[in-house]
Design a protein around this motif. Structure first.
Motif, PDB file in Angstrom:
ATOM      1  N   ALA A 104       0.945  -1.163   0.070  1.00  0.00           N
ATOM      2  CA  ALA A 104       0.148   0.121   0.028  1.00  0.00           C
ATOM      3  C   ALA A 104       0.825   1.422   0.177  1.00  0.00           C
ATOM      4  O   ALA A 104       0.591   2.369  -0.719  1.00  0.00           O
ATOM      5  CB  ALA A 104      -0.745   0.009   1.232  1.00  0.00           C
ATOM      6  N   ALA A 108       1.190   4.159  -3.079  1.00  0.00           N
ATOM      7  CA  ALA A 108       0.841   5.571  -2.611  1.00  0.00           C
ATOM      8  C   ALA A 108       1.644   6.394  -3.071  1.00  0.00           C
ATOM      9  O   ALA A 108       1.528   7.372  -3.660  1.00  0.00           O
ATOM     10  CB  ALA A 108       0.350   5.431  -1.454  1.00  0.00           C
ATOM     11  N   ARG A 114      -4.339   6.741  -5.584  1.00  0.00           N
ATOM     12  CA  ARG A 114      -5.170   6.679  -4.468  1.00  0.00           C
ATOM     13  C   ARG A 114      -5.399   5.165  -3.934  1.00  0.00           C
ATOM     14  O   ARG A 114      -5.983   4.414  -4.612  1.00  0.00           O
ATOM     15  CB  ARG A 114      -6.713   7.265  -4.792  1.00  0.00           C
ATOM     16  CG  ARG A 114      -6.802   8.549  -5.333  1.00  0.00           C
ATOM     17  CD  ARG A 114      -7.998   9.114  -5.933  1.00  0.00           C
ATOM     18  NE  ARG A 114      -8.180   8.116  -6.954  1.00  0.00           N
ATOM     19  CZ  ARG A 114      -9.289   7.919  -7.594  1.00  0.00           C
ATOM     20  NH1 ARG A 114     -10.353   8.616  -7.033  1.00  0.00           N
ATOM     21  NH2 ARG A 114      -9.705   6.939  -8.596  1.00  0.00           N
ATOM     22  N   VAL A 115      -4.992   4.989  -2.627  1.00  0.00           N
ATOM     23  CA  VAL A 115      -4.874   3.658  -1.998  1.00  0.00           C
ATOM     24  C   VAL A 115      -5.526   3.605  -0.816  1.00  0.00           C
ATOM     25  O   VAL A 115      -5.266   4.389   0.231  1.00  0.00           O
ATOM     26  CB  VAL A 115      -3.492   3.273  -1.898  1.00  0.00           C
ATOM     27  CG1 VAL A 115      -3.354   1.939  -1.307  1.00  0.00           C
ATOM     28  CG2 VAL A 115      -2.493   3.281  -3.174  1.00  0.00           C
ATOM     29  N   PHE A 163      -1.787   7.021   2.144  1.00  0.00           N
ATOM     30  CA  PHE A 163      -2.822   6.114   1.930  1.00  0.00           C
ATOM     31  C   PHE A 163      -3.809   6.278   2.982  1.00  0.00           C
ATOM     32  O   PHE A 163      -3.691   6.717   4.084  1.00  0.00           O
ATOM     33  CB  PHE A 163      -2.126   4.711   1.705  1.00  0.00           C
ATOM     34  CG  PHE A 163      -1.571   4.037   2.788  1.00  0.00           C
ATOM     35  CD1 PHE A 163      -2.264   3.391   3.691  1.00  0.00           C
ATOM     36  CD2 PHE A 163      -0.031   3.999   2.737  1.00  0.00           C
ATOM     37  CE1 PHE A 163      -1.578   2.621   4.844  1.00  0.00           C
ATOM     38  CE2 PHE A 163       0.514   3.156   3.582  1.00  0.00           C
ATOM     39  CZ  PHE A 163       0.045   2.608   4.737  1.00  0.00           C
ATOM     40  N   TYR A 195     -10.877   4.634  -5.011  1.00  0.00           N
ATOM     41  CA  TYR A 195      -9.762   4.255  -4.892  1.00  0.00           C
ATOM     42  C   TYR A 195      -9.029   3.793  -6.254  1.00  0.00           C
ATOM     43  O   TYR A 195      -9.911   3.015  -6.718  1.00  0.00           O
ATOM     44  CB  TYR A 195      -9.297   3.596  -3.699  1.00  0.00           C
ATOM     45  CG  TYR A 195      -9.536   4.290  -2.500  1.00  0.00           C
ATOM     46  CD1 TYR A 195      -8.687   4.938  -1.769  1.00  0.00           C
ATOM     47  CD2 TYR A 195     -10.837   3.927  -1.607  1.00  0.00           C
ATOM     48  CE1 TYR A 195      -8.725   5.591  -0.714  1.00  0.00           C
ATOM     49  CE2 TYR A 195     -11.020   4.361  -0.719  1.00  0.00           C
ATOM     50  CZ  TYR A 195     -10.221   5.502  -0.119  1.00  0.00           C
ATOM     51  OH  TYR A 195     -10.298   6.035   1.113  1.00  0.00           O
TER      52      TYR A 195
END
Ligand SMILES: Nc1ncnc2c1ncn2[C@@H]1O[C@H](COP(=O)(O)OP(=O)(O)OP(=O)(O)O)[C@@H](O)[C@H]1O
Ligand SMILES: [Mg+2]
Length: 284
Positions: A104, A108, A114-115, A163, A195
């Motif tokens: 993640a 990001a 967009r995580v 994130f 996301y």
């Protein structure tokens, strides 16, 4: 990494190996080797678990395999449209949660995406502890069980690494019954709208049925294998329990022989736009 004789399913998986080799670090050693923790914005990173090296020290050698993993996932994102990715493993302690957090972070930071990191491990949730988050809130369990709680109200922005996180909330005795509620699927559908990537931390594949329900809602599954720890038979059994169309790759974690392995070229296969395996090559 896996012989064809392991099982039909294991040999299928062999075709999808991405090959991520991440050197294990002892916690005690990590703090002495990593440079002093940076401050990002107004937040200190002091609460972050020291083994999350790709987050704490992105330029360290140990972060490199995660960069490769992020790149491969980004390719799958643009081609077959992989957006919601589950991270699981055959048994406990293989490194699912650490892999999910690191991935993640990489997506990001390096892919400007967009995580959302979603903790669907409702049995032994550890993301709050690993990230140094002190007030987990209602989390996913709360949002599933109390439909009046909106998706937005359980999302928190994790500022240091850019994130968002939905933590598990309170631990549950029988998560399977909760995860199979339609509300879980509805929340994931909502997440898709906000996301580029949703990275889902899950319980182990074998002892529990939770992943069977989670699998319905994800686009792909990464299976983490602990080097020198996960028995081959267990891996084959775990792969047998998954939907083969969802399996996108295997990640070898805690590998002490990273340097040796890096001296060899390795191949990976990924699904292409038409669903057929696409062969790639990576060498170091
Ligand atoms: N690459 C690594 N190097 C060193 N230690 C690691 C690595 N990955 C994970 N660990 C350690 O292994 C332990 C288990 O890691 P983690 O919680 O990520 O696994 P898990 O598969 O999510 O476990 P569980 O099944 O309990 O949810 C932790 O103590 C973590 O610090
Ligand atoms: Mg875990």
């Amino acid at each position: 990494m896996y012989t064809r004789s392991s099982s039909a399913c294991a040999s299928e998986a062999q075709n999808r190996v991405m090959g991520i080799f991440f050197k294990a670090r002892k916690k005690a050693d990590a703090s002495s080797e990593v440079a002093p923790l940076p401050e990002v914005g107004s937040k200190s990173l002091a609460g972050v678990a020291p083994h999350l090296v790709p987050l704490l020290s992105p330029t360290a050698f140990e972060a490199e395999p995660y960069r490769v993993l992020g790149h491969l996932i980004a390719q799958l994102h643009t081609e077959p449209g992989l957006q919601v990715l589950g991270i699981s493993s055959p048994s406990m302690g293989d490194g699912k949660t650490s892999t999910a957090i690191n991935l993640a972070g990489i997506l990001a930071q390096e892919h400007a995406a967009r995580v959302l990191l979603l903790e669907a491990e409702l049995r032994r949730p550890l993301i709050a502890e690993y990230l140094g988050i002190t007030h987990p809130g209602a989390g996913l369990a709360g949002a599933i069980l109390e439909p009046t709680l909106s998706f937005d109200s359980v999302v928190r922005h994790y500022q240091p690494f850019n994130f968002d996180v939905v933590l598990a909330g309170r631990a549950l005795a029988s998560p399977y019954d909760v995860l199979k509620l339609p509300r879980f699927g509805a929340l994931l559908q909502e997440a898709r709208q906000h996301y580029d990537y949703v990275v889902v931390d899950t319980p182990p594949l074998l002892p529990f049925a939770d992943c069977r329900v989670i699998e319905r809602w994800i686009d792909g599954l990464l299976v983490v294998v602990a080097a020198h720890q996960t028995p081959r038979k267990l891996l084959a059994e775990a792969l047998d329990s998954t939907d083969p169309t969802k399996l996108v790759g295997l990640v070898l974690n805690k590998d002490d022989h990273q340097a040796l392995r890096y001296s060899h070229a390795y191949y990976y296969y990924a699904r292409s736009a038409n669903g057929l395996p696409k062969r790639g090559r990576s060498s170091r």
